[in-house]
Write an enzyme that holds these catalytic residues in place. Sequence first.
Site, PDB file in Angstrom:
ATOM      1  N   CYS A  77       0.863  -1.182   0.000  1.00 16.81           N
ATOM      2  CA  CYS A  77       0.000   0.000   0.000  1.00 16.81           C
ATOM      3  C   CYS A  77       0.899   1.231   0.000  1.00 16.81           C
ATOM      4  O   CYS A  77       1.750   1.377   0.893  1.00 16.81           O
ATOM      5  CB  CYS A  77      -0.892  -0.009   1.244  1.00 16.81           C
ATOM      6  N   CYS A 189      -0.570   3.957  -7.096  1.00 15.52           N
ATOM      7  CA  CYS A 189      -1.403   3.317  -6.064  1.00 15.52           C
ATOM      8  C   CYS A 189      -1.591   1.872  -6.494  1.00 15.52           C
ATOM      9  O   CYS A 189      -1.855   1.606  -7.675  1.00 15.52           O
ATOM     10  CB  CYS A 189      -2.745   4.035  -5.941  1.00 15.52           C
TER      11      CYS A 189
END
Length: 264
Positions: A77, A189
């Site tokens: 992440c 991302c």
Amino acid sequence: MTPFNSNPIGVFDSGIGGLSILKALQKTLPHESFIYCSDSGFAPYGERSDAFIIDRSIAITQQLQQQHQIKALVVACNTATTVAIHILRERFAPMPIIGVEPAIKPALASTANGHIAVLATARTLASAKYQHLLERLKGEARISNVACNGLAKAIENQDDKQIQLLCKTYMAQAQPIGGPPVDTIVLGCTHYPLILDALQAYAPASMRWLDSASAVANQTMSRLNNLDIANRSEAVGSIRFETSGNQAILFSMAERFLGYPQHV
């Protein structure tokens, strides 16, 4: 090889985005076993405070250590990496902990005209870690940063209509009129590779697309080998999935993105 070498590797993300990292890890490390933890009950992290992200990151890492005796951790992440990885490395040393960051350096090597766009959460783009990276690379290329607010959440919710709308909006921002056109886009991302086809619909076929998955997998392999904790077995490793959110969505996306049915 000691029994510890066969222990699993923990992988966690705020939701399903880390599946893009897990896919690369599986390909690079087929004999390793993985525990994938999706914290989708609290996603997206990009809209949470630093304190909240740090607390969740510590709690998940503790859980993975205590329940599964993981030998390494991949923080799949971008937001958790920028906010919490330094704390995790201090608190859980000497366990190797690998994070992710936007693939800007590979993009510099890939671009033909020196104009790159980075799609990421506003949190990642505003982070000191990312700003420091930009400062180090200053003058090497023109970098257009696009904060894709709401896109990770739409992916989590599998809201195809919203995904299409946001992809159209953000791809228009990534390709401004005037000056050399963007020829390379960095997916900053881990959620975004899951919808690459939707993004590609709003870009020329010649556009280059880069993410961090292969680099993270290679770094993980290097750390395991350097510490002599890689699994030397010839057997194919297993995967276990856990989530704080909707289990059906996680299993559905795992099957769709990883290419075969997944089980707990």
